[in-house]
Design a protein around this motif. Structure first.
Motif, PDB file in Angstrom:
ATOM      1  N   ALA A   1       0.824  -1.205   0.000  1.00 54.29           N
ATOM      2  CA  ALA A   1       0.000   0.000   0.000  1.00 54.29           C
ATOM      3  C   ALA A   1       0.860   1.259   0.000  1.00 54.29           C
ATOM      4  O   ALA A   1       0.559   2.233  -0.697  1.00 54.29           O
ATOM      5  N   THR A   2       1.945   1.247   0.780  1.00 52.48           N
ATOM      6  CA  THR A   2       2.821   2.426   0.844  1.00 52.48           C
ATOM      7  C   THR A   2       3.506   2.673  -0.493  1.00 52.48           C
ATOM      8  O   THR A   2       3.602   3.811  -0.956  1.00 52.48           O
ATOM      9  N   ALA A   3       3.985   1.606  -1.136  1.00 60.28           N
ATOM     10  CA  ALA A   3       4.645   1.748  -2.438  1.00 60.28           C
ATOM     11  C   ALA A   3       3.681   2.295  -3.478  1.00 60.28           C
ATOM     12  O   ALA A   3       4.048   3.147  -4.299  1.00 60.28           O
ATOM     13  N   ASP A   4       2.452   1.834  -3.462  1.00 58.04           N
ATOM     14  CA  ASP A   4       1.459   2.316  -4.413  1.00 58.04           C
ATOM     15  C   ASP A   4       1.215   3.815  -4.232  1.00 58.04           C
ATOM     16  O   ASP A   4       1.159   4.568  -5.207  1.00 58.04           O
ATOM     17  N   ARG A   5       1.102   4.245  -2.988  1.00 62.59           N
ATOM     18  CA  ARG A   5       0.853   5.675  -2.717  1.00 62.59           C
ATOM     19  C   ARG A   5       2.069   6.522  -3.054  1.00 62.59           C
ATOM     20  O   ARG A   5       1.950   7.574  -3.694  1.00 62.59           O
ATOM     21  N   TRP A   6       3.243   6.082  -2.646  1.00 67.95           N
ATOM     22  CA  TRP A   6       4.443   6.869  -2.875  1.00 67.95           C
ATOM     23  C   TRP A   6       4.840   6.942  -4.350  1.00 67.95           C
ATOM     24  O   TRP A   6       5.456   7.914  -4.778  1.00 67.95           O
ATOM     25  N   SER A   7       4.509   5.939  -5.127  1.00 61.94           N
ATOM     26  CA  SER A   7       4.878   5.942  -6.548  1.00 61.94           C
ATOM     27  C   SER A   7       4.083   6.987  -7.333  1.00 61.94           C
ATOM     28  O   SER A   7       4.489   7.389  -8.424  1.00 61.94           O
ATOM     29  N   ARG A   8       2.956   7.416  -6.782  1.00 63.18           N
ATOM     30  CA  ARG A   8       2.098   8.379  -7.492  1.00 63.18           C
ATOM     31  C   ARG A   8       2.300   9.812  -7.022  1.00 63.18           C
ATOM     32  O   ARG A   8       1.658  10.729  -7.548  1.00 63.18           O
ATOM     33  N   ASP A   9       3.172  10.018  -6.051  1.00 61.93           N
ATOM     34  CA  ASP A   9       3.323  11.356  -5.480  1.00 61.93           C
ATOM     35  C   ASP A   9       4.770  11.615  -5.099  1.00 61.93           C
ATOM     36  O   ASP A   9       5.256  11.076  -4.106  1.00 61.93           O
TER      37      ASP A   9
ATOM     38  N   VAL B   1       9.166  -1.205  -7.831  1.00 59.14           N
ATOM     39  CA  VAL B   1      10.519  -0.843  -7.393  1.00 59.14           C
ATOM     40  C   VAL B   1      10.493  -0.410  -5.929  1.00 59.14           C
ATOM     41  O   VAL B   1      11.312  -0.850  -5.108  1.00 59.14           O
ATOM     42  N   LEU B   2       9.532   0.446  -5.579  1.00 64.97           N
ATOM     43  CA  LEU B   2       9.417   0.902  -4.199  1.00 64.97           C
ATOM     44  C   LEU B   2       9.022  -0.237  -3.259  1.00 64.97           C
ATOM     45  O   LEU B   2       9.494  -0.311  -2.120  1.00 64.97           O
ATOM     46  N   GLU B   3       8.153  -1.118  -3.734  1.00 58.89           N
ATOM     47  CA  GLU B   3       7.715  -2.232  -2.897  1.00 58.89           C
ATOM     48  C   GLU B   3       8.903  -3.117  -2.517  1.00 58.89           C
ATOM     49  O   GLU B   3       9.051  -3.520  -1.354  1.00 58.89           O
TER      50      GLU B   3
ATOM     51  N   LEU C   1      10.891  -1.267   0.114  1.00 64.60           N
ATOM     52  CA  LEU C   1      10.231  -1.211   1.417  1.00 64.60           C
ATOM     53  C   LEU C   1      10.210  -2.571   2.119  1.00 64.60           C
ATOM     54  O   LEU C   1      10.296  -2.636   3.346  1.00 64.60           O
ATOM     55  N   TRP C   2      10.104  -3.649   1.333  1.00 62.58           N
ATOM     56  CA  TRP C   2      10.203  -4.974   1.951  1.00 62.58           C
ATOM     57  C   TRP C   2      11.581  -5.151   2.587  1.00 62.58           C
ATOM     58  O   TRP C   2      11.716  -5.764   3.640  1.00 62.58           O
ATOM     59  N   ARG C   3      12.610  -4.612   1.922  1.00 62.70           N
ATOM     60  CA  ARG C   3      13.970  -4.734   2.491  1.00 62.70           C
ATOM     61  C   ARG C   3      14.073  -3.944   3.779  1.00 62.70           C
ATOM     62  O   ARG C   3      14.676  -4.405   4.764  1.00 62.70           O
ATOM     63  N   LEU C   4      13.487  -2.752   3.809  1.00 58.67           N
ATOM     64  CA  LEU C   4      13.518  -1.942   5.022  1.00 58.67           C
ATOM     65  C   LEU C   4      12.687  -2.580   6.131  1.00 58.67           C
ATOM     66  O   LEU C   4      13.025  -2.467   7.313  1.00 58.67           O
ATOM     67  N   ALA C   5      11.600  -3.227   5.752  1.00 57.87           N
ATOM     68  CA  ALA C   5      10.766  -3.894   6.753  1.00 57.87           C
ATOM     69  C   ALA C   5      11.526  -5.002   7.459  1.00 57.87           C
ATOM     70  O   ALA C   5      11.191  -5.376   8.588  1.00 57.87           O
ATOM     71  N   ALA C   6      12.576  -5.524   6.811  1.00 60.20           N
ATOM     72  CA  ALA C   6      13.382  -6.596   7.401  1.00 60.20           C
ATOM     73  C   ALA C   6      14.544  -6.053   8.223  1.00 60.20           C
ATOM     74  O   ALA C   6      15.279  -6.826   8.848  1.00 60.20           O
ATOM     75  N   ALA C   7      14.727  -4.735   8.237  1.00 60.91           N
ATOM     76  CA  ALA C   7      15.882  -4.154   8.915  1.00 60.91           C
ATOM     77  C   ALA C   7      15.780  -4.150  10.434  1.00 60.91           C
ATOM     78  O   ALA C   7      16.790  -4.318  11.115  1.00 60.91           O
ATOM     79  N   PRO C   8      14.600  -3.939  11.030  1.00 60.16           N
ATOM     80  CA  PRO C   8      14.569  -3.913  12.502  1.00 60.16           C
ATOM     81  C   PRO C   8      14.994  -5.240  13.108  1.00 60.16           C
ATOM     82  O   PRO C   8      14.686  -6.309  12.595  1.00 60.16           O
ATOM     83  N   ALA C   9      15.692  -5.155  14.219  1.00 60.77           N
ATOM     84  CA  ALA C   9      16.093  -6.359  14.953  1.00 60.77           C
ATOM     85  C   ALA C   9      15.482  -6.294  16.343  1.00 60.77           C
ATOM     86  O   ALA C   9      14.899  -5.280  16.731  1.00 60.77           O
ATOM     87  N   ALA C  10      15.593  -7.354  17.085  1.00 57.69           N
ATOM     88  CA  ALA C  10      15.080  -7.351  18.453  1.00 57.69           C
ATOM     89  C   ALA C  10      15.852  -6.336  19.292  1.00 57.69           C
ATOM     90  O   ALA C  10      16.971  -5.976  18.983  1.00 57.69           O
TER      91      ALA C  10
END
Length: 339
Positions: free
Chosen positions: A238-246, A317-319, A322-331
């Motif tokens: 959803a974020t990639a879809d919104r950001w790609s248009r703006d 491309v954005l998706e 963002l999936w890569r960033l979603a994997a960045a947080p650690a415990a």
């Protein structure tokens, strides 16, 4: 787009390159092709025009910025100076444009001296255009100077790179860029947030709408902070879809700066570590971000920027990014290193 500062303007971060180029011009050893490797938004086209004005201006303090020659260069109207860039309806410099340029360079100069061509951004040369330019680079017409301006020289063919004298110009420091904008930019603008979003790129800041930059930067920062700080869950689709248009390009800049800020903060946090480890996390208190994932995301941002002018699906491309960033947080850890 804002008007470029006059060729006689004072750009502190350009001065070492200007001195070297001026010495080469005075000694007549500039060669026939120069590649200006200048970070985006820091004045590469300005430096190319400065070279042109320095060559054509007849004043003792060339370039004076005020004579007919200097004004013609600034307005892209000098008869012996050709400026080639992507056409409005195109994302690249095409072979027909280069063929027209080569034909123009073969003619005698109007002023009886040099003929000069500026190609910017040179990394937008498509394959056929680069091949067409190559013959002129190999067998230049006497008195011809070709100036290529590029931020991403890796996208230029090795055959073109090998035939140019390379001049690298580093980006300005933050305080240097900020002070210059306060002197030359619009009055009343709060420049620090603009540079925080765009990076230390004063020419890009001059072209930007500060209100729009602040809105997009706040959206990107808030979304990524919440997702990586445990305060929210990132929905890459959803974020990639919104950001790609703006504001796609601006969002890439903001994402890149957000990532580099986290990498620098992590590196500072690990400054006291006395031994090397092969872990993917640097020492930190509180929430740690996976350093490997951040660097991988940084590579994806730069890849996305390279594809920005193509017909690639920007949402996909954005998706991926963002999936890569979603994997960045650690415990959460407390001064320990996690694998």
């Amino acid at each position: 787009m804002s008007t470029l500062p006059a060729a006689s303007a004072d750009l502190p971060w350009m001065q070492p390159a200007q001195r070297a180029l001026a010495q080469a011009i005075d000694a007549d050893r500039l060669g026939h092709a120069v590649l200006l490797h200048v970070p985006r938004g820091t004045g590469g086209e300005w430096l190319a025009r400065w070279i042109a004005a320095r060559l054509f201006c007849r004043a003792a303090n060339a370039p004076c910025g005020e004579c007919v020659e200097c004004r013609r260069v600034a307005a892209d109207q000098h008869p012996d100076c050709s400026f080639v860039q992507p056409l409005e309806d195109s994302k690249e410099i095409k072979v027909d444009q280069v063929r027209e340029l080569v034909a123009e360079l073969a003619l005698s100069s109007h002023g009886g001296a040099r003929k000069l061509a500026i190609l910017a951004p040179a990394e937008r040369l498509n394959r056929n255009a680069a091949n067409s330019l190559l013959k002129t680079l190999e067998e230049p017409t006497r008195g011809t100077l070709i100036v290529l301006v590029a931020a991403e020289i890796a996208r230029l063919p090795a055959t073109v790179l090998s035939r140019c004298t390379r001049v690298a110009v580093p980006a300005p420091g933050h305080e240097q860029a900020l002070e210059w904008l306060r002197r030359h930019g619009a009055a009343g603008v709060d420049w620090p947030p603009v540079l925080a979003a765009l990076g230390d790129r004063p020419f890009a800041a001059l072209d930007a709408d500060p209100v729009a930059v602040a809105a997009v930067a706040g959206d990107v920062r808030g979304t990524l902070d919440a997702a990586t700080g445990g305060a929210g869950r990132l929905d890459p689709v959803a974020t990639a879809d919104r950001w790609s248009r703006d504001g796609y390009g601006l969002r890439l800049d903001c994402i890149e700066n957000w990532i580099t800020d986290r990498i620098r903060a992590a590196a500072r946090g690990g400054a006291g570590v006395s031994q090397m480890r092969a872990a993917t996390h640097l020492p930190a208190t509180g929430l740690a971000l996976n350093i490997r994932a951040l660097f991988e995301a940084l590579d994806l941002v730069r890849e996305a920027r390279g594809l920005a002018e193509s017909t690639v699906n920007k949402s996909l491309v954005l998706e991926r990014l963002l999936w890569r960033l979603a994997a960045a947080p650690a415990a959460r850890v407390a001064g320990s290193i996690r694998e």
